[in-house]
Scaffold this active site. Sequence first.
Site, PDB file in Angstrom:
ATOM      1  N   ASN B 215       0.816  -1.220   0.000  1.00 31.68           N
ATOM      2  CA  ASN B 215       0.000   0.000   0.000  1.00 31.68           C
ATOM      3  C   ASN B 215       0.855   1.277   0.000  1.00 31.68           C
ATOM      4  OD1 ASN B 215       1.007   0.045   2.571  1.00 31.68           O
ATOM      5  ND2 ASN B 215      -0.960   0.279   3.615  1.00 31.68           N
ATOM      6  N   LYS B 216       2.183   1.140  -0.079  1.00 29.94           N
ATOM      7  CA  LYS B 216       3.042   2.316  -0.006  1.00 29.94           C
ATOM      8  C   LYS B 216       3.197   3.018  -1.370  1.00 29.94           C
ATOM      9  CE  LYS B 216       4.102   2.338   4.411  1.00 29.94           C
ATOM     10  NZ  LYS B 216       3.310   1.184   4.863  1.00 29.94           N
ATOM     11  N   THR B 217       3.854   4.184  -1.361  1.00 24.84           N
ATOM     12  CA  THR B 217       4.042   4.979  -2.584  1.00 24.84           C
ATOM     13  C   THR B 217       4.669   4.142  -3.691  1.00 24.84           C
ATOM     14  OG1 THR B 217       4.227   6.978  -1.268  1.00 24.84           O
ATOM     15  CG2 THR B 217       5.152   7.060  -3.501  1.00 24.84           C
TER      16      THR B 217
END
Lengths: 387, 387
Positions: B215-217
């Site tokens: 779910n990170k950048t």
Amino acid sequence: MDTSAQVVKALSQVIFSKRYTPLHEPVFPGNELAYTKECIDTTFVSSVGKFVDQFENMLADYTGAKRAIAVTNGTAALHMALILAGVKSGDEVIIPGLTFVATANAVAYAGAIPHIADSEETTLGLDAVKLDMHLSKITELRNGECFNKDTGRRIAALVPMHVFGIPLDVDALLAVCEKFSIPMVEDAAEAIGSFYKGKHCGRFGKVASLSFNGNKTITTGGGGAILTDDDDLADLCKHITTTAKTPHKWEYFHDMVGYNYRMPNINAALGCAQMEKLDAILASKRTLAEKYTAAFKRIEGIRFLTEPDGCKSNYWFCTIILKKGMEAERDSILEATNGAAYMTRPLWTAMHRLPMFENCPRTDMSVAESLEKRVINIPSGAGIIGV
Amino acid sequence: MDTSAQVVKALSQVIFSKRYTPLHEPVFPGNELAYTKECIDTTFVSSVGKFVDQFENMLADYTGAKRAIAVTNGTAALHMALILAGVKSGDEVIIPGLTFVATANAVAYAGAIPHIADSEETTLGLDAVKLDMHLSKITELRNGECFNKDTGRRIAALVPMHVFGIPLDVDALLAVCEKFSIPMVEDAAEAIGSFYKGKHCGRFGKVASLSFNGNKTITTGGGGAILTDDDDLADLCKHITTTAKTPHKWEYFHDMVGYNYRMPNINAALGCAQMEKLDAILASKRTLAEKYTAAFKRIEGIRFLTEPDGCKSNYWFCTIILKKGMEAERDSILEATNGAAYMTRPLWTAMHRLPMFENCPRTDMSVAESLEKRVINIPSGAGIIGV
């Protein structure tokens, strides 16, 4: 011809490749790329995704365990298995001296102290007879639990490890566990595809761990799994390995110290493809072991390590053992074989000889110390024969 | 129109997709599949392989840190960062109450006790003023180290976390660290691509951690990294995260309790491809944040969280904050938006309200408790605008 030249010759009779042969190169003969591509195409590369569930189901089906929980690696799996078995900070955990360091490290992560035991020559696994004698001397039962009288600490688990996939003497060790009221936690990191009397290794302890590191029989890049027949333990394991978050449509609430040990979906995708080819990989490794058995039969003083009667080894790492008295030849064999582009390596340094574990309680370690000087792993990948 | 209807309308003015919009779906616009395929084709999917080195170099180049060490996830990265900063069993570590549970868990893995501090409204990060007052009351210096007078324990580190990628007030916190002789360890898990006064977040502490969860950048499936400018710490980090094995042509010797925290090559392959597209992903997320700023400007009582002056946020999770007095509207907004197929979620439950950390030492937590009832994350993936 000296022994090292004979070993190089034996290897050359089995391995036809002219390029460098690693100890255990993985093979990807099936849907590895297709499933990985599916992860990228659907954007499900991480902790959510169908391949994690599918891989867990495939592992449970194959091993016969009721449940399998996929995690980041074999070390994490063993750490969790110890926690699930009830190992607490300040406990002692019996482990073999002859094992990869992860076995001892996982005990340390749980805050416990490795209690190191000797191995036996036939399977390289824990010596049940020696352990029984040792525990008879130093332990006592208190309220149904085993305590080390010398240290005052509880002995909370016994962790046999199936070395190089060769099933050890499970029945004898189960008898020791029962006699001394110590739960068994199986370190089956090296044993996917190995069976003891028809039952998959890792099915005998309360919980067990598997590994899918890059050098293992099948790989997920990095990965491991916990096996158990206990649904409550399996649910707890899934909970602890996924940050102990309680289910809610949007709230982030966690009810205990948890871990981020879940296997990403992209690694599980590899695992699913590898599981589809496990039988073919095992067949290829078995053929390799048969060829090695024949090739090494002719060399005086060298035994190719084979599965015990009634057991099936995955032949993860093929292994030769020098006769006692030939210790001095180990390094020249390692030099000669690596020099001839066949990767070989000795046993691990035994746990009681590593600085961080040298003061741990232990049995006499004479067999382990002798084996350290006489065991050599030889190239073992399924790609040598082909899948 | 009530507030929840207005929020749904604002989202619909920015997000044109008619299908369900997740909170943060990753995008794979570049070489993700090509590099993954290369891993499978060359069989280097695991702990050895060029993509791990390459990913570490790309991270160091991008952030300006001298060294980056890739590991299995952000939790492992923070655990290592704490160990490298010298945190020992029985120490206290200052963490924000408003953070993902991994921050507190990593402290627990190191055997230390979280000391929980309040946040401030502007950045959602640690409140330096409040912390200064608190530490002035409860600490004393002993031989140059900070001790909690109430508990007698050493305060071994301060761990600010850049919430949702918004850089917190680093200068003010560095001043607190200096005043009280506490090393800073930055939890930059959410902050790849965020800059404080021109310098990348994670460059201010002695060591810092990054995360590349799904779910990170940018994502590696599961992954994290440690950043440091100290070569000795970086070497030690690589050593500890790769089972502390000492280099030798074949012997397996380990000189301390190590971890199996290395990032597999196949995950690093994804990371390299993602790093190549990081600027494009950040630009897309910045456009999204601008559109949200405009769309939410019209709604009474709602503030869209923007980067502080002189800082650059990666706008990892876009965030709206309700005015005090509107607490009762949070759940109806969550219901309405999720019901309209826009995934939204509230803040984490603050650490001091979780059962395993509820008895930890802490400051007054009134701001965190108020923010918990007023903060909502809204869809933030780069795919909403496109890359």
